[in-house]
Design an enzyme around this catalytic site. Sequence first.
Site, PDB file in Angstrom:
ATOM      1  N   CYS A  20      11.084 -13.345   4.022  1.00  0.00           N
ATOM      2  CA  CYS A  20      10.674 -14.122   2.835  1.00  0.00           C
ATOM      3  C   CYS A  20      11.835 -14.942   2.268  1.00  0.00           C
ATOM      4  O   CYS A  20      11.623 -15.905   1.541  1.00  0.00           O
ATOM      5  CB  CYS A  20      10.079 -13.192   1.774  1.00  0.00           C
ATOM      6  SG  CYS A  20      11.199 -11.878   1.242  1.00  0.00           S
TER       7      CYS A  20
ATOM      8  N   SER B  64      10.380  -4.844 -14.166  1.00  0.00           N
ATOM      9  CA  SER B  64      11.113  -4.908 -12.902  1.00  0.00           C
ATOM     10  C   SER B  64      12.565  -5.363 -13.051  1.00  0.00           C
ATOM     11  O   SER B  64      13.375  -5.154 -12.159  1.00  0.00           O
ATOM     12  CB  SER B  64      10.367  -5.794 -11.909  1.00  0.00           C
ATOM     13  OG  SER B  64       9.905  -6.947 -12.566  1.00  0.00           O
TER      14      SER B  64
ATOM     15  N   CYS C 242      14.667  -6.730   7.156  1.00  0.00           N
ATOM     16  CA  CYS C 242      13.720  -7.850   7.290  1.00  0.00           C
ATOM     17  C   CYS C 242      13.887  -8.700   6.042  1.00  0.00           C
ATOM     18  O   CYS C 242      13.657  -8.235   4.928  1.00  0.00           O
ATOM     19  CB  CYS C 242      12.270  -7.375   7.403  1.00  0.00           C
ATOM     20  SG  CYS C 242      11.123  -8.782   7.413  1.00  0.00           S
TER      21      CYS C 242
ATOM     22  N   ASP D  52      15.526 -10.949 -14.136  1.00  0.00           N
ATOM     23  CA  ASP D  52      14.270 -10.528 -13.494  1.00  0.00           C
ATOM     24  C   ASP D  52      14.536 -10.332 -12.000  1.00  0.00           C
ATOM     25  O   ASP D  52      15.577 -10.734 -11.489  1.00  0.00           O
ATOM     26  CB  ASP D  52      13.172 -11.580 -13.718  1.00  0.00           C
ATOM     27  CG  ASP D  52      11.769 -10.979 -13.598  1.00  0.00           C
ATOM     28  OD1 ASP D  52      11.652  -9.773 -13.284  1.00  0.00           O
ATOM     29  OD2 ASP D  52      10.790 -11.704 -13.820  1.00  0.00           O
ATOM     30  N   ASP D  53      13.557  -9.732 -11.322  1.00  0.00           N
ATOM     31  CA  ASP D  53      13.783  -9.418  -9.911  1.00  0.00           C
ATOM     32  C   ASP D  53      13.570 -10.616  -8.986  1.00  0.00           C
ATOM     33  O   ASP D  53      14.258 -10.759  -7.986  1.00  0.00           O
ATOM     34  CB  ASP D  53      12.871  -8.262  -9.465  1.00  0.00           C
ATOM     35  CG  ASP D  53      11.412  -8.649  -9.559  1.00  0.00           C
ATOM     36  OD1 ASP D  53      10.873  -8.671 -10.674  1.00  0.00           O
ATOM     37  OD2 ASP D  53      10.821  -8.968  -8.515  1.00  0.00           O
TER      38      ASP D  53
ATOM     39  N   GLY E 243      -0.284   0.057  -5.051  1.00  0.00           N
ATOM     40  CA  GLY E 243      -1.600  -0.545  -4.814  1.00  0.00           C
ATOM     41  C   GLY E 243      -2.613  -0.044  -5.809  1.00  0.00           C
ATOM     42  O   GLY E 243      -2.789   1.163  -5.952  1.00  0.00           O
TER      43      GLY E 243
ATOM     44  N   CYS F 243      12.339  -3.589   4.995  1.00  0.00           N
ATOM     45  CA  CYS F 243      11.903  -4.672   4.094  1.00  0.00           C
ATOM     46  C   CYS F 243      12.825  -4.759   2.868  1.00  0.00           C
ATOM     47  O   CYS F 243      12.947  -3.798   2.107  1.00  0.00           O
ATOM     48  CB  CYS F 243      10.466  -4.377   3.665  1.00  0.00           C
ATOM     49  SG  CYS F 243       9.893  -5.343   2.278  1.00  0.00           S
TER      50      CYS F 243
ATOM     51  N   ASN G  77       0.014   1.488   5.850  1.00  0.00           N
ATOM     52  CA  ASN G  77       0.803   0.589   5.012  1.00  0.00           C
ATOM     53  C   ASN G  77       1.526  -0.367   5.941  1.00  0.00           C
ATOM     54  O   ASN G  77       2.302   0.072   6.788  1.00  0.00           O
ATOM     55  CB  ASN G  77       1.810   1.376   4.164  1.00  0.00           C
ATOM     56  CG  ASN G  77       2.751   0.476   3.364  1.00  0.00           C
ATOM     57  OD1 ASN G  77       3.847   0.859   3.023  1.00  0.00           O
ATOM     58  ND2 ASN G  77       2.327  -0.736   3.066  1.00  0.00           N
ATOM     59  N   GLY G  78       1.260  -1.651   5.758  1.00  0.00           N
ATOM     60  CA  GLY G  78       1.898  -2.638   6.612  1.00  0.00           C
ATOM     61  C   GLY G  78       0.893  -3.680   7.037  1.00  0.00           C
ATOM     62  O   GLY G  78      -0.210  -3.754   6.491  1.00  0.00           O
TER      63      GLY G  78
ATOM     64  N   TYR H 204      11.966  -5.138  -5.458  1.00  0.00           N
ATOM     65  CA  TYR H 204      10.854  -5.104  -6.417  1.00  0.00           C
ATOM     66  C   TYR H 204       9.882  -3.942  -6.250  1.00  0.00           C
ATOM     67  O   TYR H 204       9.485  -3.322  -7.232  1.00  0.00           O
ATOM     68  CB  TYR H 204      10.085  -6.434  -6.307  1.00  0.00           C
ATOM     69  CG  TYR H 204       8.782  -6.459  -7.072  1.00  0.00           C
ATOM     70  CD1 TYR H 204       8.754  -6.627  -8.454  1.00  0.00           C
ATOM     71  CD2 TYR H 204       7.557  -6.319  -6.407  1.00  0.00           C
ATOM     72  CE1 TYR H 204       7.557  -6.652  -9.154  1.00  0.00           C
ATOM     73  CE2 TYR H 204       6.358  -6.350  -7.107  1.00  0.00           C
ATOM     74  CZ  TYR H 204       6.367  -6.516  -8.471  1.00  0.00           C
ATOM     75  OH  TYR H 204       5.187  -6.538  -9.166  1.00  0.00           O
TER      76      TYR H 204
ATOM     77  N   CYS I  31       0.830  -1.218   0.000  1.00  0.00           N
ATOM     78  CA  CYS I  31       0.000   0.000   0.000  1.00  0.00           C
ATOM     79  C   CYS I  31       0.861   1.264   0.000  1.00  0.00           C
ATOM     80  O   CYS I  31       2.040   1.229   0.329  1.00  0.00           O
ATOM     81  CB  CYS I  31      -0.867   0.042   1.244  1.00  0.00           C
ATOM     82  SG  CYS I  31      -2.023  -1.316   1.336  1.00  0.00           S
TER      83      CYS I  31
HETATM   84  P1  AMP Z   1       5.713 -15.772 -10.431  1.00  0.00           P
HETATM   85  O1  AMP Z   1       5.159 -16.008 -11.777  1.00  0.00           O
HETATM   86  O2  AMP Z   1       4.690 -16.091  -9.369  1.00  0.00           O
HETATM   87  O3  AMP Z   1       7.023 -16.444 -10.186  1.00  0.00           O
HETATM   88  O4  AMP Z   1       5.922 -14.201 -10.290  1.00  0.00           O
HETATM   89  C1  AMP Z   1       7.161 -13.613 -10.350  1.00  0.00           C
HETATM   90  C2  AMP Z   1       7.030 -12.244 -10.931  1.00  0.00           C
HETATM   91  O5  AMP Z   1       6.063 -11.489 -10.210  1.00  0.00           O
HETATM   92  C3  AMP Z   1       8.330 -11.475 -10.862  1.00  0.00           C
HETATM   93  O6  AMP Z   1       8.695 -11.210 -12.190  1.00  0.00           O
HETATM   94  C4  AMP Z   1       8.040 -10.209 -10.104  1.00  0.00           C
HETATM   95  O7  AMP Z   1       8.344  -9.071 -10.903  1.00  0.00           O
HETATM   96  C5  AMP Z   1       6.574 -10.226  -9.815  1.00  0.00           C
HETATM   97  N1  AMP Z   1       6.308 -10.142  -8.379  1.00  0.00           N
HETATM   98  C6  AMP Z   1       7.095 -10.451  -7.357  1.00  0.00           C
HETATM   99  N2  AMP Z   1       6.458 -10.267  -6.186  1.00  0.00           N
HETATM  100  C7  AMP Z   1       5.243  -9.822  -6.490  1.00  0.00           C
HETATM  101  C8  AMP Z   1       4.112  -9.430  -5.710  1.00  0.00           C
HETATM  102  N3  AMP Z   1       4.150  -9.476  -4.384  1.00  0.00           N
HETATM  103  N4  AMP Z   1       3.002  -9.006  -6.370  1.00  0.00           N
HETATM  104  C9  AMP Z   1       2.973  -8.969  -7.725  1.00  0.00           C
HETATM  105  N5  AMP Z   1       4.004  -9.322  -8.503  1.00  0.00           N
HETATM  106  C10 AMP Z   1       5.135  -9.748  -7.903  1.00  0.00           C
END
Ligand code: AMP
Length: 481
Positions: free
Chosen positions: A454, A301, A451, A363-364, A45, A254, A119-120, A260, A16
């Site tokens: 995850c 990202s 933190c 990718d991130d 958000g 965080c 937010n949180g 990301y 958020c």
């Molecule tokens: P996935 O297909 O579930 O592995 O999603 C990974 C992708 O989702 C990555 O390319 C991230 O850029 C994006 N991502 C990571 N965390 C989130 C999140 N909390 N909400 C939405 N997208 C995310």
Amino acid sequence: MDVESWLLGEDLHDACGVVGISLRDQENGIAKSIYYALYTVQHRGQEAAGISVYDGQTIRTHKGLGLVSEVFDESQINFLKGSVGIGHVRYPTTGQSCLENSQPVLVKYKNGAIAAAHNGNLVNTAQLRQQLEQAGDIFHTSSDTEVIAHLFVRELLKYDLVEAVRSIMRKIIGSYSLVFLFSDAVIAIRDPLGIKPLCIGELENGFMVVSESVAVDTLNGKLIRDVRPGELIIIKHGDLKAYQLARHPNTAHCVFEYIYFARPDSILDGRLVYDVRVNIGAKLAEEHPAEADILSPIPDSGITLALGYHQRSGITYRECLMKNRYIGRTFIMPDQTMRETAVRLKLNTIKPNIEGYNLVLVDDSIVRGTTSRRIVDMVRKAGARSVHIRIGSPPIKAPCYLGIDMASREELIAAFKSIAGVEAVIRADSLGYVSLKGLVEAIGITEQNLCMGCLTGLYPVEVPGEKCIMAQTKLTEYVSA
Ligand code: AMP
């Protein structure tokens, strides 16, 4: 970028965003500034947006489901007259997705009303709510923000403002960057560990607090500093007062904000997110070099990370994938052919940059693994000779309880699979994640002050059934007497 979520129309989940602005002169244009600030933090958000302003007598609120541009038009902005106000953009962390759960949350009591934006995520909401219900409080939503607002009102009936905040900080546990509108003042609090971001900006005729500094830039303001963990900020008639109410020896910022969530042009706790991501990309190149001809980000990202990887590795940077920026929330046809079309509509390959080449794609993060698998398939179909995936976070192994909509443990691909197992599922020729050490160095904040729940399954606050790194200390005890 998350293709599967796009298909489901769910890519619009993020942390958020909150904002509070108070102007010195009693002009009525506050809502417009809050609107622009919310627009700037829209990436945090997209489910709902709302603004509350104090018009000198009452709090006026307008909120709704959808993007900022969908929720507000000129008539609503004109209706929200005042020189002080708060705003919120939301994706659900606690509570169901519905209009009642959108924010700001308004609570009326015998001395007036307060509006709250959060937010949180608290980890002791159920317990607090039960106590309040036993004491006779009635709740209209399932969100933890309403619980906080009720607690605040109860404390305001007993104490002055600063003592009331001190008292709620002794009761609420979890992550919170909170902004309240309390008659003609904006009240902001950041949890004692500073888990979610919150910063202070100075405007031409007042001050603002906001989740990310990009909103200060947008309003032509000057970033003053972050709200310190455990700090209370009161902005009244455009003047700011600060009170350090809790002092914890550690912070727990965080890591996912850096990886990301936050915009690369934001400065979080003194670090420009762009620089952090370039550093992560460079670490990734050192730790996981690739035999490749072309290096491409997975948009959007992966872009800054890929730049860092390119600078360190020297591999030719060329975009292989292009995202449609205007896609919004497309109505998705349920049959398989249309699903394929929907993927293409949102993400397309640039074939001449792919065909016959060995690729490294950056990718991130990998959450469920669906995005990476689809992208590997896509570039193979476009003729890639080999596909090496590089990820700017260590494997995500555990859920987030502190405000990020990640996935349940069962859904997290790295929770139960080794890196080789993930590599096999996404069908990559090789897969490399940045190490925890590399990530921490790239951010430039020590491990003890981040933190990383995850990534490690070790959380800075006690969560039932999970391991806590600070278990020996009771967070609320750090609130000063
Ligand atoms: P996935 O297909 O579930 O592995 O999603 C990974 C992708 O989702 C990555 O390319 C991230 O850029 C994006 N991502 C990571 N965390 C989130 C999140 N909390 N909400 C939405 N997208 C995310």
